[in-house]
Design a protein around this motif. Structure first.
Motif, PDB file in Angstrom:
ATOM      1  N   ARG A 254       0.857  -1.182   0.000  1.00  0.00           N
ATOM      2  CA  ARG A 254       0.000   0.000   0.000  1.00  0.00           C
ATOM      3  C   ARG A 254       0.893   1.231   0.000  1.00  0.00           C
ATOM      4  O   ARG A 254       2.097   1.139   0.275  1.00  0.00           O
ATOM      5  N   LEU A 255       0.309   2.369  -0.306  1.00  0.00           N
ATOM      6  CA  LEU A 255       1.051   3.617  -0.281  1.00  0.00           C
ATOM      7  C   LEU A 255       1.516   3.909   1.147  1.00  0.00           C
ATOM      8  O   LEU A 255       0.747   3.784   2.100  1.00  0.00           O
ATOM      9  N   GLY A 256       2.779   4.269   1.293  1.00  0.00           N
ATOM     10  CA  GLY A 256       3.301   4.563   2.609  1.00  0.00           C
ATOM     11  C   GLY A 256       3.859   3.351   3.334  1.00  0.00           C
ATOM     12  O   GLY A 256       4.499   3.488   4.375  1.00  0.00           O
ATOM     13  N   HIS A 257       3.635   2.158   2.790  1.00  0.00           N
ATOM     14  CA  HIS A 257       4.194   0.937   3.368  1.00  0.00           C
ATOM     15  C   HIS A 257       5.708   0.965   3.194  1.00  0.00           C
ATOM     16  O   HIS A 257       6.216   1.260   2.120  1.00  0.00           O
ATOM     17  N   LYS A 258       6.450   0.670   4.257  1.00  0.00           N
ATOM     18  CA  LYS A 258       7.911   0.762   4.205  1.00  0.00           C
ATOM     19  C   LYS A 258       8.532  -0.257   3.265  1.00  0.00           C
ATOM     20  O   LYS A 258       9.643  -0.068   2.772  1.00  0.00           O
ATOM     21  N   GLY A 259       7.839  -1.330   3.020  1.00  0.00           N
ATOM     22  CA  GLY A 259       8.389  -2.368   2.166  1.00  0.00           C
ATOM     23  C   GLY A 259       9.045  -3.455   2.995  1.00  0.00           C
ATOM     24  O   GLY A 259       9.595  -3.204   4.072  1.00  0.00           O
ATOM     25  N   VAL A 260       8.991  -4.677   2.497  1.00  0.00           N
ATOM     26  CA  VAL A 260       9.533  -5.825   3.212  1.00  0.00           C
ATOM     27  C   VAL A 260      10.125  -6.791   2.190  1.00  0.00           C
ATOM     28  O   VAL A 260       9.675  -6.857   1.043  1.00  0.00           O
ATOM     29  N   THR A 261      11.131  -7.521   2.605  1.00  0.00           N
ATOM     30  CA  THR A 261      11.740  -8.501   1.712  1.00  0.00           C
ATOM     31  C   THR A 261      10.737  -9.609   1.396  1.00  0.00           C
ATOM     32  O   THR A 261      10.061 -10.126   2.284  1.00  0.00           O
ATOM     33  N   ALA A 262      10.657  -9.952   0.123  1.00  0.00           N
ATOM     34  CA  ALA A 262       9.692 -10.964  -0.324  1.00  0.00           C
ATOM     35  C   ALA A 262      10.280 -11.777  -1.467  1.00  0.00           C
ATOM     36  O   ALA A 262      11.216 -11.342  -2.145  1.00  0.00           O
ATOM     37  N   HIS A 263       9.712 -12.957  -1.663  1.00  0.00           N
ATOM     38  CA  HIS A 263      10.108 -13.827  -2.771  1.00  0.00           C
ATOM     39  C   HIS A 263       8.863 -14.180  -3.581  1.00  0.00           C
ATOM     40  O   HIS A 263       7.786 -14.407  -3.022  1.00  0.00           O
ATOM     41  N   ILE A 264       9.018 -14.232  -4.877  1.00  0.00           N
ATOM     42  CA  ILE A 264       7.923 -14.672  -5.739  1.00  0.00           C
ATOM     43  C   ILE A 264       7.781 -16.184  -5.602  1.00  0.00           C
ATOM     44  O   ILE A 264       8.746 -16.929  -5.803  1.00  0.00           O
ATOM     45  N   THR A 265       6.585 -16.645  -5.253  1.00  0.00           N
ATOM     46  CA  THR A 265       6.348 -18.080  -5.077  1.00  0.00           C
ATOM     47  C   THR A 265       5.584 -18.685  -6.239  1.00  0.00           C
ATOM     48  O   THR A 265       5.606 -19.898  -6.434  1.00  0.00           O
ATOM     49  N   ALA A 266       4.898 -17.845  -7.009  1.00  0.00           N
ATOM     50  CA  ALA A 266       4.180 -18.328  -8.194  1.00  0.00           C
ATOM     51  C   ALA A 266       4.058 -17.180  -9.182  1.00  0.00           C
ATOM     52  O   ALA A 266       3.764 -16.048  -8.791  1.00  0.00           O
ATOM     53  N   LEU A 267       4.297 -17.484 -10.457  1.00  0.00           N
ATOM     54  CA  LEU A 267       4.222 -16.464 -11.500  1.00  0.00           C
ATOM     55  C   LEU A 267       3.548 -17.055 -12.728  1.00  0.00           C
ATOM     56  O   LEU A 267       4.069 -17.970 -13.353  1.00  0.00           O
ATOM     57  N   ASP A 268       2.372 -16.540 -13.042  1.00  0.00           N
ATOM     58  CA  ASP A 268       1.609 -16.979 -14.214  1.00  0.00           C
ATOM     59  C   ASP A 268       1.453 -15.778 -15.132  1.00  0.00           C
ATOM     60  O   ASP A 268       0.499 -15.011 -15.017  1.00  0.00           O
ATOM     61  N   VAL A 269       2.424 -15.607 -16.020  1.00  0.00           N
ATOM     62  CA  VAL A 269       2.416 -14.429 -16.887  1.00  0.00           C
ATOM     63  C   VAL A 269       1.219 -14.446 -17.824  1.00  0.00           C
ATOM     64  O   VAL A 269       0.545 -13.428 -18.019  1.00  0.00           O
ATOM     65  N   ALA A 270       0.927 -15.602 -18.411  1.00  0.00           N
ATOM     66  CA  ALA A 270      -0.201 -15.708 -19.345  1.00  0.00           C
ATOM     67  C   ALA A 270      -1.520 -15.395 -18.653  1.00  0.00           C
ATOM     68  O   ALA A 270      -2.396 -14.740 -19.216  1.00  0.00           O
ATOM     69  N   GLY A 271      -1.655 -15.842 -17.409  1.00  0.00           N
ATOM     70  CA  GLY A 271      -2.892 -15.607 -16.663  1.00  0.00           C
ATOM     71  C   GLY A 271      -2.885 -14.298 -15.906  1.00  0.00           C
ATOM     72  O   GLY A 271      -3.895 -13.935 -15.299  1.00  0.00           O
ATOM     73  N   GLY A 272      -1.738 -13.597 -15.916  1.00  0.00           N
ATOM     74  CA  GLY A 272      -1.649 -12.303 -15.238  1.00  0.00           C
ATOM     75  C   GLY A 272      -1.715 -12.392 -13.736  1.00  0.00           C
ATOM     76  O   GLY A 272      -2.259 -11.497 -13.081  1.00  0.00           O
ATOM     77  N   LYS A 273      -1.123 -13.465 -13.157  1.00  0.00           N
ATOM     78  CA  LYS A 273      -1.198 -13.643 -11.707  1.00  0.00           C
ATOM     79  C   LYS A 273       0.188 -13.806 -11.103  1.00  0.00           C
ATOM     80  O   LYS A 273       1.115 -14.298 -11.754  1.00  0.00           O
ATOM     81  N   ILE A 274       0.306 -13.404  -9.840  1.00  0.00           N
ATOM     82  CA  ILE A 274       1.565 -13.512  -9.118  1.00  0.00           C
ATOM     83  C   ILE A 274       1.271 -13.727  -7.648  1.00  0.00           C
ATOM     84  O   ILE A 274       0.273 -13.230  -7.122  1.00  0.00           O
ATOM     85  N   SER A 275       2.139 -14.505  -6.985  1.00  0.00           N
ATOM     86  CA  SER A 275       2.042 -14.722  -5.542  1.00  0.00           C
ATOM     87  C   SER A 275       3.407 -14.462  -4.937  1.00  0.00           C
ATOM     88  O   SER A 275       4.435 -14.793  -5.527  1.00  0.00           O
ATOM     89  N   VAL A 276       3.416 -13.857  -3.747  1.00  0.00           N
ATOM     90  CA  VAL A 276       4.674 -13.579  -3.062  1.00  0.00           C
ATOM     91  C   VAL A 276       4.583 -13.993  -1.601  1.00  0.00           C
ATOM     92  O   VAL A 276       3.490 -14.042  -1.017  1.00  0.00           O
ATOM     93  N   HIS A 277       5.744 -14.297  -1.042  1.00  0.00           N
ATOM     94  CA  HIS A 277       5.850 -14.656   0.373  1.00  0.00           C
ATOM     95  C   HIS A 277       6.766 -13.644   1.047  1.00  0.00           C
ATOM     96  O   HIS A 277       7.878 -13.382   0.574  1.00  0.00           O
ATOM     97  N   PHE A 278       6.306 -13.067   2.156  1.00  0.00           N
ATOM     98  CA  PHE A 278       7.078 -12.082   2.891  1.00  0.00           C
ATOM     99  C   PHE A 278       7.995 -12.767   3.910  1.00  0.00           C
ATOM    100  O   PHE A 278       7.610 -13.771   4.524  1.00  0.00           O
ATOM    101  N   ASP A 279       9.167 -12.204   4.119  1.00  0.00           N
ATOM    102  CA  ASP A 279      10.069 -12.727   5.140  1.00  0.00           C
ATOM    103  C   ASP A 279       9.518 -12.481   6.533  1.00  0.00           C
ATOM    104  O   ASP A 279       9.777 -13.254   7.459  1.00  0.00           O
ATOM    105  N   GLU A 280       8.744 -11.399   6.686  1.00  0.00           N
ATOM    106  CA  GLU A 280       8.150 -11.073   7.977  1.00  0.00           C
ATOM    107  C   GLU A 280       6.657 -10.802   7.792  1.00  0.00           C
ATOM    108  O   GLU A 280       6.249 -10.241   6.770  1.00  0.00           O
ATOM    109  N   PRO A 281       5.822 -11.185   8.744  1.00  0.00           N
ATOM    110  CA  PRO A 281       4.375 -10.936   8.631  1.00  0.00           C
ATOM    111  C   PRO A 281       4.080  -9.443   8.471  1.00  0.00           C
ATOM    112  O   PRO A 281       4.724  -8.606   9.095  1.00  0.00           O
ATOM    113  N   GLN A 282       3.097  -9.147   7.625  1.00  0.00           N
ATOM    114  CA  GLN A 282       2.716  -7.761   7.344  1.00  0.00           C
ATOM    115  C   GLN A 282       1.284  -7.513   7.780  1.00  0.00           C
ATOM    116  O   GLN A 282       0.429  -8.388   7.699  1.00  0.00           O
TER     117      GLN A 282
END
Length: 368
Positions: free
Chosen positions: A315-343
């Motif tokens: 969200r706007l103003g969120h400091k940002g957190v380290t994350a990794h992409i866990t799923a990427l479906d370019v054709a379907g236009g979808k993405i999933s990410v996992h945060f190193d720390e709960p947000q």
């Protein structure tokens, strides 16, 4: 970028940032024209004009247009007021209403940039017979096109004013002819330059505070949207009455007016079908995984950056957190990410933006 007397249309809003962008581009030798989009059509009858408050949409628009014309007159450049009222109504206002009615949290400024400022405004200007080679705005961001495996939209030099989150839905094609003159400047330097050239009125002008001039988005809705329902806890126990789901968003604490709870409660979710707003303690508001759709990928899908740790903003103003992409479906236009720390409080409808260093690699609309 060399000017070679190329013609650049500058989106003049009436504020200091766009004004100084036009000034700098003219000084660099570009043929500059000013364009100001008109979005207000008076259709929101109950929206008040708030004196001294700046906003992108509202009855005070004529003042901003007049100030944009002042900039053009001082620079001796042509100025055009371009109506995009119908497009704005459909792409921003209707979208905003639909999202809140569906229990999601929209970002109208991101939507406006994607579809209006860098879309409908261009088309409408050209339909008026006004041609240009480049388009410039006063956004604080930088553009660099290196190779397809690297980002092309980079954060501004001034971290406190960086606006790349708002621009994260723009494509390479949209940005291919865009110039951000202020991307390498500090806001304080921009204001100082405005004062130095005698534009003290712009250097001291208040900045836009919201997409609505009045600051109260409920004026966009009908009375029928104020349908009361139940506040419930995580187990379905009724805690009180809400005044309509359009008044609430995930993570909200203020304005609930619920007493007698063992600890502060927040909006956990919104059940549109039951017209219920689910409340719970902060401890249940954390998430480590986020799914998003309508993917805007700003690097090739085989870019090594996508395999590396990224910085995620939810969200706007969120400091940002380290994350990794866990799923990427370019054709379907979808993405999933996992945060190193709960947000805290990831809200459906908001924008997920992923950075590799200072550059954006992808964005999407949060679904879960």
């Amino acid at each position: 970028m060399e000017s070679s007397k190329k013609r650049v249309a500058v989106g003049l809003s009436g504020g200091v940032d766009s004004a100084l962008s036009a000034y700098l581009l003219k000084k660099q030798g570009y043929e500059v024209i000013g364009v100001t989009m008109a979005t207000w059509d008076g259709s929101i009858k109950n929206m008040p004009h708030v004196e001294g408050r700046e906003g992108c949409f509202g009855p005070g628009e004529d003042e901003n247009i007049a100030q944009a014309k002042t900039v053009a007159e001082r620079l001796g450049i042509p100025h055009y007021t371009v109506s995009v009222t119908e497009e704005y109504k459909r792409q921003v206002l209707d979208y905003f209403r639909a999202e809140y009615r569906a229990g999601r949290t929209p970002n109208p400024c991101v939507r406006c940039n994607q579809n209006i400022k860098f879309g409908a405004l261009h088309s409408a200007t050209r339909r008026m017979g006004v041609e240009f080679d480049y388009f410039a705005t006063g956004h604080y961001a930088r553009i660099e096109f290196k190779n397809p495996k690297e980002p092309f939209l980079y954060a501004a030099l001034d971290d406190s004013k960086d606006q790349t989150y708002f621009l994260s839905r723009l494509t390479a094609e949209q940005l291919s002819t865009v110039i951000f003159p202020l991307g390498g400047m500090k806001k304080t330097d921009v204001k100082a330059l405005a004062a130095e050239i005698g534009w003290v009125d712009f250097a001291t002008k208040k900045e836009s505070q919201d997409f609505l001039e009045c600051g109260d988005y409920t004026v966009l809705f009908d009375e029928s949207d104020n349908k009361p329902g139940d506040f419930v806890d995580m187990n379905g126990k009724v805690l009180g009455q809400h005044k309509g789901i359009i008044h609430y968003t995930i993570g909200q604490r203020k304005g609930l007016n619920i007493g007698g709870l063992p600890e502060p409660y927040f909006v956990v979710s919104i059940d549109v079908k039951k017209n219920q707003v689910v409340l719970g303690p902060r401890s249940v508001m954390s998430c480590v995984d986020v799914n998003a759709e309508e993917l805007n990928l700003m690097v090739d899908e085989d870019s090594p950056l996508l395999q590396q740790p990224l910085t995620a903003h939810i969200r706007l103003g969120h400091k940002g957190v380290t994350a990794h992409i866990t799923a990427l479906d370019v054709a379907g236009g979808k993405i999933s990410v996992h945060f190193d720390e709960p947000q805290f409080a990831s809200a459906p409808g908001q924008i997920l933006v992923l950075y590799a260093g200072q550059g954006i690699v992808a964005s999407g609309i949060i679904t879960k």
